[in-house]
Design a protein around this motif. Structure first.
Motif, PDB file in Angstrom:
ATOM      1  N   UNK A 230     -17.500  37.736   3.601  1.00 35.11           N
ATOM      2  CA  UNK A 230     -18.464  38.803   3.511  1.00 35.11           C
ATOM      3  C   UNK A 230     -17.814  40.039   2.902  1.00 35.11           C
ATOM      4  N   UNK A 231     -18.506  40.620   1.937  1.00 31.41           N
ATOM      5  CA  UNK A 231     -18.009  41.840   1.312  1.00 31.41           C
ATOM      6  C   UNK A 231     -18.224  43.021   2.254  1.00 31.41           C
ATOM      7  N   UNK A 232     -17.196  43.811   2.414  1.00 33.31           N
ATOM      8  CA  UNK A 232     -17.317  44.989   3.266  1.00 33.31           C
ATOM      9  C   UNK A 232     -18.131  46.097   2.601  1.00 33.31           C
ATOM     10  N   UNK A 233     -18.126  46.131   1.302  1.00 33.16           N
ATOM     11  CA  UNK A 233     -18.890  47.148   0.563  1.00 33.16           C
ATOM     12  C   UNK A 233     -20.175  46.515   0.051  1.00 33.16           C
ATOM     13  N   UNK A 234     -21.172  46.471   0.904  1.00 35.04           N
ATOM     14  CA  UNK A 234     -22.404  45.759   0.579  1.00 35.04           C
ATOM     15  C   UNK A 234     -23.576  46.689   0.245  1.00 35.04           C
ATOM     16  N   UNK A 235     -23.385  47.997   0.358  1.00 33.84           N
ATOM     17  CA  UNK A 235     -24.458  48.930   0.018  1.00 33.84           C
ATOM     18  C   UNK A 235     -24.409  49.188  -1.486  1.00 33.84           C
ATOM     19  N   UNK A 236     -25.398  48.683  -2.188  1.00 30.21           N
ATOM     20  CA  UNK A 236     -25.458  48.852  -3.644  1.00 30.21           C
ATOM     21  C   UNK A 236     -25.816  50.299  -3.980  1.00 30.21           C
ATOM     22  N   UNK A 237     -25.546  50.728  -5.219  1.00 25.15           N
ATOM     23  CA  UNK A 237     -25.961  52.083  -5.606  1.00 25.15           C
ATOM     24  C   UNK A 237     -27.466  52.323  -5.400  1.00 25.15           C
ATOM     25  N   UNK A 238     -28.289  51.319  -5.663  1.00 32.93           N
ATOM     26  CA  UNK A 238     -29.729  51.484  -5.462  1.00 32.93           C
ATOM     27  C   UNK A 238     -30.050  51.680  -3.986  1.00 32.93           C
ATOM     28  N   UNK A 239     -29.463  50.866  -3.121  1.00 30.49           N
ATOM     29  CA  UNK A 239     -29.684  51.014  -1.681  1.00 30.49           C
ATOM     30  C   UNK A 239     -29.122  52.350  -1.195  1.00 30.49           C
ATOM     31  N   UNK A 240     -28.004  52.762  -1.768  1.00 32.88           N
ATOM     32  CA  UNK A 240     -27.418  54.054  -1.429  1.00 32.88           C
ATOM     33  C   UNK A 240     -28.409  55.171  -1.797  1.00 32.88           C
ATOM     34  N   UNK A 241     -29.063  55.021  -2.940  1.00 31.28           N
ATOM     35  CA  UNK A 241     -30.062  56.001  -3.356  1.00 31.28           C
ATOM     36  C   UNK A 241     -31.210  56.101  -2.370  1.00 31.28           C
ATOM     37  N   UNK A 242     -31.684  54.958  -1.882  1.00 33.13           N
ATOM     38  CA  UNK A 242     -32.738  54.948  -0.867  1.00 33.13           C
ATOM     39  C   UNK A 242     -32.252  55.691   0.375  1.00 33.13           C
ATOM     40  N   UNK A 243     -31.021  55.419   0.765  1.00 34.45           N
ATOM     41  CA  UNK A 243     -30.444  56.101   1.930  1.00 34.45           C
ATOM     42  C   UNK A 243     -30.340  57.609   1.679  1.00 34.45           C
ATOM     43  N   UNK A 244     -29.985  57.996   0.463  1.00 35.65           N
ATOM     44  CA  UNK A 244     -29.870  59.420   0.138  1.00 35.65           C
ATOM     45  C   UNK A 244     -31.193  60.150   0.292  1.00 35.65           C
ATOM     46  N   UNK A 245     -32.240  59.598  -0.296  1.00 32.44           N
ATOM     47  CA  UNK A 245     -33.544  60.269  -0.211  1.00 32.44           C
ATOM     48  C   UNK A 245     -34.052  60.304   1.233  1.00 32.44           C
ATOM     49  N   UNK A 246     -33.809  59.231   1.971  1.00 38.78           N
ATOM     50  CA  UNK A 246     -34.193  59.188   3.385  1.00 38.78           C
ATOM     51  C   UNK A 246     -33.407  60.228   4.183  1.00 38.78           C
ATOM     52  N   UNK A 247     -32.110  60.304   3.914  1.00 37.58           N
ATOM     53  CA  UNK A 247     -31.259  61.285   4.607  1.00 37.58           C
ATOM     54  C   UNK A 247     -31.675  62.704   4.256  1.00 37.58           C
ATOM     55  N   UNK A 248     -31.979  62.952   2.989  1.00 40.62           N
ATOM     56  CA  UNK A 248     -32.426  64.284   2.583  1.00 40.62           C
ATOM     57  C   UNK A 248     -33.658  64.714   3.353  1.00 40.62           C
ATOM     58  N   UNK A 249     -34.628  63.816   3.449  1.00 42.57           N
ATOM     59  CA  UNK A 249     -35.847  64.100   4.207  1.00 42.57           C
ATOM     60  C   UNK A 249     -35.516  64.331   5.684  1.00 42.57           C
ATOM     61  N   UNK A 250     -34.654  63.478   6.221  1.00 34.77           N
ATOM     62  CA  UNK A 250     -34.262  63.614   7.623  1.00 34.77           C
ATOM     63  C   UNK A 250     -33.569  64.933   7.903  1.00 34.77           C
ATOM     64  N   UNK A 251     -32.699  65.353   7.013  1.00 37.35           N
ATOM     65  CA  UNK A 251     -31.974  66.611   7.217  1.00 37.35           C
ATOM     66  C   UNK A 251     -32.905  67.821   7.159  1.00 37.35           C
ATOM     67  N   UNK A 252     -33.998  67.699   6.422  1.00 37.23           N
ATOM     68  CA  UNK A 252     -34.965  68.793   6.348  1.00 37.23           C
ATOM     69  C   UNK A 252     -35.875  68.817   7.583  1.00 37.23           C
ATOM     70  N   UNK A 253     -36.298  67.649   8.043  1.00 38.25           N
ATOM     71  CA  UNK A 253     -37.303  67.556   9.101  1.00 38.25           C
ATOM     72  C   UNK A 253     -36.701  67.491  10.518  1.00 38.25           C
ATOM     73  N   UNK A 254     -35.616  66.747  10.680  1.00 42.33           N
ATOM     74  CA  UNK A 254     -35.057  66.480  12.015  1.00 42.33           C
ATOM     75  C   UNK A 254     -34.715  67.725  12.838  1.00 42.33           C
ATOM     76  N   UNK A 255     -34.156  68.777  12.241  1.00 49.48           N
ATOM     77  CA  UNK A 255     -33.820  69.940  13.082  1.00 49.48           C
ATOM     78  C   UNK A 255     -35.021  70.504  13.838  1.00 49.48           C
ATOM     79  N   UNK A 256     -36.192  70.436  13.219  1.00 47.62           N
ATOM     80  CA  UNK A 256     -37.399  70.955  13.858  1.00 47.62           C
ATOM     81  C   UNK A 256     -37.916  69.981  14.915  1.00 47.62           C
ATOM     82  N   UNK A 257     -37.862  68.692  14.603  1.00 46.73           N
ATOM     83  CA  UNK A 257     -38.316  67.683  15.559  1.00 46.73           C
ATOM     84  C   UNK A 257     -37.415  67.614  16.790  1.00 46.73           C
TER      85      UNK A 257
END
Length: 116
Positions: A1-28
């Motif tokens: 099993x490859x230890x580095x399994x997060x592709x750049x595309x999946x990383x991008x999905x994580x980035x946009x999700x994290x960006x949204x989370x960082x904006x919204x989570x402090x209030x929630x």
């Protein structure tokens, strides 16, 4: 099993999700008991994540100005910053835990991300 399994595309999905989370989570979560900086540092970081994501050379960006390896370096800087912020601004309780948790997640995502 490859230890580095997060592709750049999946990383991008994580980035946009994290960006949204960082904006919204402090209030929630009701951050800011120690300092209002706990809220606004997260919001500004979330907006910066969106900006960096739009500029990164991966499938989900607009301009592809930042090489993916450069993006990973930025992510590492963010993780280190998130580890230091609670000490620098004297956060405690949930305010501190929030940043340490996010730092840990960013470290993990970077360490598991495959380069192009």
């Amino acid at each position: 099993m490859k230890l580095r399994f997060i592709t750049p595309t999946l990383h991008g999905v994580a980035d946009y999700t994290a960006g949204l989370g960082l904006v919204v989570a402090p209030f929630l979560l009701g951050l800011g008991k120690t300092s209002q900086v706990a809220i606004w540092f997260s919001v500004i970081s979330g907006l910066a994540v969106f900006a960096a994501s739009l500029l990164t050379d991966y499938k989900l960006s607009l301009l592809k100005a930042i090489p993916f390896q450069g993006h990973l370096a930025i992510d590492l800087l963010v993780a280190v910053t998130f580890m230091i912020v609670p000490f620098a601004f004297d956060f405690s309780g949930l305010d501190a835990i929030y940043y340490w948790f996010n730092a840990t997640v960013v470290f993990l995502v970077v360490s598991l991300s495959a380069s192009k």
